[in-house]
Design a protein around this motif. Structure first.
Motif, PDB file in Angstrom:
ATOM      1  N   GLN A  86       0.886  -1.210   0.045  1.00 23.83           N
ATOM      2  CA  GLN A  86      -0.049   0.124   0.125  1.00 23.83           C
ATOM      3  C   GLN A  86       0.767   1.149   0.161  1.00 23.83           C
ATOM      4  O   GLN A  86       1.612   1.406   0.812  1.00 23.83           O
ATOM      5  CB  GLN A  86      -0.962   0.115   1.239  1.00 23.83           C
ATOM      6  CG  GLN A  86      -2.020  -0.869   1.378  1.00 23.83           C
ATOM      7  CD  GLN A  86      -2.834  -0.921   2.546  1.00 23.83           C
ATOM      8  OE1 GLN A  86      -3.208  -1.890   3.370  1.00 23.83           O
ATOM      9  NE2 GLN A  86      -3.231   0.196   3.025  1.00 23.83           N
ATOM     10  N   ILE A  87       0.598   2.189  -0.980  1.00 24.62           N
ATOM     11  CA  ILE A  87       1.307   3.353  -0.969  1.00 24.62           C
ATOM     12  C   ILE A  87       0.196   4.519  -0.947  1.00 24.62           C
ATOM     13  O   ILE A  87      -0.601   4.772  -1.784  1.00 24.62           O
ATOM     14  CB  ILE A  87       1.999   3.524  -2.324  1.00 24.62           C
ATOM     15  CG1 ILE A  87       2.933   2.259  -2.497  1.00 24.62           C
ATOM     16  CG2 ILE A  87       2.916   4.881  -2.558  1.00 24.62           C
ATOM     17  CD1 ILE A  87       3.816   2.158  -3.752  1.00 24.62           C
ATOM     18  N   SER A  88       0.766   5.373   0.187  1.00 28.21           N
ATOM     19  CA  SER A  88      -0.251   6.573   0.327  1.00 28.21           C
ATOM     20  C   SER A  88       0.692   7.938   0.320  1.00 28.21           C
ATOM     21  O   SER A  88       1.623   7.946   0.589  1.00 28.21           O
ATOM     22  CB  SER A  88      -0.539   6.614   2.099  1.00 28.21           C
ATOM     23  OG  SER A  88      -1.446   7.769   2.190  1.00 28.21           O
ATOM     24  N   ILE A  89      -0.032   8.695  -0.790  1.00 26.11           N
ATOM     25  CA  ILE A  89       0.696   9.723  -0.996  1.00 26.11           C
ATOM     26  C   ILE A  89      -0.164  10.868  -0.838  1.00 26.11           C
ATOM     27  O   ILE A  89      -1.383  10.956  -1.208  1.00 26.11           O
ATOM     28  CB  ILE A  89       0.952   9.850  -2.417  1.00 26.11           C
ATOM     29  CG1 ILE A  89       2.019   8.586  -2.956  1.00 26.11           C
ATOM     30  CG2 ILE A  89       1.951  11.212  -3.213  1.00 26.11           C
ATOM     31  CD1 ILE A  89       2.230   8.477  -4.459  1.00 26.11           C
ATOM     32  N   GLN A  90       0.266  11.940  -0.140  1.00 30.19           N
ATOM     33  CA  GLN A  90      -0.313  13.156   0.313  1.00 30.19           C
ATOM     34  C   GLN A  90       0.273  14.320   0.232  1.00 30.19           C
ATOM     35  O   GLN A  90       1.555  14.483   0.580  1.00 30.19           O
ATOM     36  CB  GLN A  90      -0.964  12.896   1.782  1.00 30.19           C
ATOM     37  CG  GLN A  90      -1.926  11.496   2.102  1.00 30.19           C
ATOM     38  CD  GLN A  90      -2.665  11.558   3.275  1.00 30.19           C
ATOM     39  OE1 GLN A  90      -2.602  12.524   4.036  1.00 30.19           O
ATOM     40  NE2 GLN A  90      -3.399  10.550   3.275  1.00 30.19           N
ATOM     41  N   GLY A  91      -0.464  15.361  -0.147  1.00 27.58           N
ATOM     42  CA  GLY A  91       0.144  16.742  -0.380  1.00 27.58           C
ATOM     43  C   GLY A  91      -0.780  17.641  -1.061  1.00 27.58           C
ATOM     44  O   GLY A  91      -1.832  17.118  -1.482  1.00 27.58           O
ATOM     45  N   LYS A  92      -0.590  18.971  -1.227  1.00 30.72           N
ATOM     46  CA  LYS A  92      -1.485  19.782  -1.944  1.00 30.72           C
ATOM     47  C   LYS A  92      -1.821  19.485  -3.318  1.00 30.72           C
ATOM     48  O   LYS A  92      -2.734  19.896  -3.921  1.00 30.72           O
ATOM     49  CB  LYS A  92      -1.320  21.254  -1.323  1.00 30.72           C
ATOM     50  CG  LYS A  92      -1.187  21.728   0.025  1.00 30.72           C
ATOM     51  CD  LYS A  92      -1.036  23.145   0.223  1.00 30.72           C
ATOM     52  CE  LYS A  92      -1.400  23.637   1.554  1.00 30.72           C
ATOM     53  NZ  LYS A  92      -0.729  24.897   1.865  1.00 30.72           N
ATOM     54  N   SER A  93      -0.612  19.171  -3.805  1.00 28.65           N
ATOM     55  CA  SER A  93      -0.849  18.896  -5.395  1.00 28.65           C
ATOM     56  C   SER A  93      -1.119  17.543  -5.891  1.00 28.65           C
ATOM     57  O   SER A  93      -1.321  17.271  -7.069  1.00 28.65           O
ATOM     58  CB  SER A  93       0.623  19.298  -6.137  1.00 28.65           C
ATOM     59  OG  SER A  93       1.534  18.540  -5.529  1.00 28.65           O
ATOM     60  N   ILE A  94      -1.424  16.624  -4.644  1.00 30.72           N
ATOM     61  CA  ILE A  94      -1.924  15.167  -5.309  1.00 30.72           C
ATOM     62  C   ILE A  94      -3.374  15.075  -5.289  1.00 30.72           C
ATOM     63  O   ILE A  94      -4.254  15.618  -4.534  1.00 30.72           O
ATOM     64  CB  ILE A  94      -1.414  14.143  -4.057  1.00 30.72           C
ATOM     65  CG1 ILE A  94      -0.025  14.665  -3.812  1.00 30.72           C
ATOM     66  CG2 ILE A  94      -1.944  12.796  -4.245  1.00 30.72           C
ATOM     67  CD1 ILE A  94       0.826  13.939  -4.779  1.00 30.72           C
ATOM     68  N   PRO A  95      -3.891  14.696  -6.551  1.00 35.67           N
ATOM     69  CA  PRO A  95      -5.523  14.669  -6.659  1.00 35.67           C
ATOM     70  C   PRO A  95      -5.989  13.542  -5.689  1.00 35.67           C
ATOM     71  O   PRO A  95      -5.199  12.653  -5.279  1.00 35.67           O
ATOM     72  CB  PRO A  95      -5.534  13.763  -8.157  1.00 35.67           C
ATOM     73  CG  PRO A  95      -4.215  14.076  -8.756  1.00 35.67           C
ATOM     74  CD  PRO A  95      -3.041  14.351  -7.537  1.00 35.67           C
ATOM     75  N   GLU A  96      -7.370  13.788  -5.181  1.00 33.09           N
ATOM     76  CA  GLU A  96      -7.917  13.081  -4.028  1.00 33.09           C
ATOM     77  C   GLU A  96      -7.711  11.593  -4.521  1.00 33.09           C
ATOM     78  O   GLU A  96      -7.667  10.688  -3.817  1.00 33.09           O
ATOM     79  CB  GLU A  96      -9.244  13.672  -3.695  1.00 33.09           C
ATOM     80  CG  GLU A  96      -9.914  12.922  -2.926  1.00 33.09           C
ATOM     81  CD  GLU A  96      -9.604  13.228  -1.256  1.00 33.09           C
ATOM     82  OE1 GLU A  96      -9.414  12.341  -0.567  1.00 33.09           O
ATOM     83  OE2 GLU A  96      -8.575  14.390  -0.976  1.00 33.09           O
ATOM     84  N   GLU A  97      -8.255  11.180  -5.820  1.00 34.97           N
ATOM     85  CA  GLU A  97      -8.194   9.939  -6.146  1.00 34.97           C
ATOM     86  C   GLU A  97      -6.960   9.002  -6.157  1.00 34.97           C
ATOM     87  O   GLU A  97      -6.756   7.945  -6.313  1.00 34.97           O
ATOM     88  CB  GLU A  97      -8.949   9.779  -7.503  1.00 34.97           C
ATOM     89  CG  GLU A  97      -8.150  10.543  -8.703  1.00 34.97           C
ATOM     90  CD  GLU A  97      -8.631  11.965  -8.836  1.00 34.97           C
ATOM     91  OE1 GLU A  97      -7.950  12.417  -9.768  1.00 34.97           O
ATOM     92  OE2 GLU A  97      -9.219  12.620  -8.130  1.00 34.97           O
TER      93      GLU A  97
END
Length: 148
Positions: free
Chosen positions: A76-87
């Motif tokens: 599982q890879i979780s990527i979070q940031g302001k420029s990352i689309p929600e999907e």
């Protein structure tokens, strides 16, 4: 000694014998029944792709170093940031067998919207398998490099 005192003594000795046998059984049979699993050493390579004609993307390659193949698991890879689309926040890859080393890396591509290099991108990688301990690592990508 009368007969009642002999019975009490026999019960105490039997209780002590049972306690000693249980302790020895747990000490010597425990590792056989519940073997320890090794941890997985996870490696991640990242870069920002900024082609002229298409959208900017965050490219990752995830691989592992483990003494042997990982079996029946999930990455599982979780990527979070302001420029990352929600999907695109969570990506899951299931596998029956995953061989070690960078040659067998799993590529991940995540489009970036309004990418600002100063904004951090948080990455979590979680691996669960049948033959290794569950492993979670966290990284932060900022200014085109890993900072944590």
């Amino acid at each position: 000694m009368n007969e009642e005192e002999i019975r009490k003594k026999d019960r105490r000795e039997t209780g002590c014998l049972i306690a000693v046998l249980l302790t020895l059984g747990i000490v010597f049979l425990g590792p056989e029944l519940y073997p320890k699993k090794n941890a997985v050493e996870i490696r991640v390579y990242g870069k920002i792709e900024q082609p002229l004609l298409t959208e900017t993307s965050f490219e990752l390659a995830v691989w592992h170093h483990f003494p042997g193949n990982l079996k029946n698991g999930r990455l599982q890879i979780s990527i979070q940031g302001k420029s990352i689309p929600e999907e695109q926040h969570l990506m899951v890859h299931s596998f029956e067998i995953w061989e070690p080393n960078q040659l067998n890396s799993i590529p991940v591509s995540c489009p970036l919207r309004n990418y600002d290099p100063a904004e951090p991108i948080n990455v979590e990688v979680f691996i669960t398998t049948a033959n290794a301990r569950d492993t979670l690592i966290r990284f932060v990508w900022e200014k085109n490099r890993w900072v944590q």
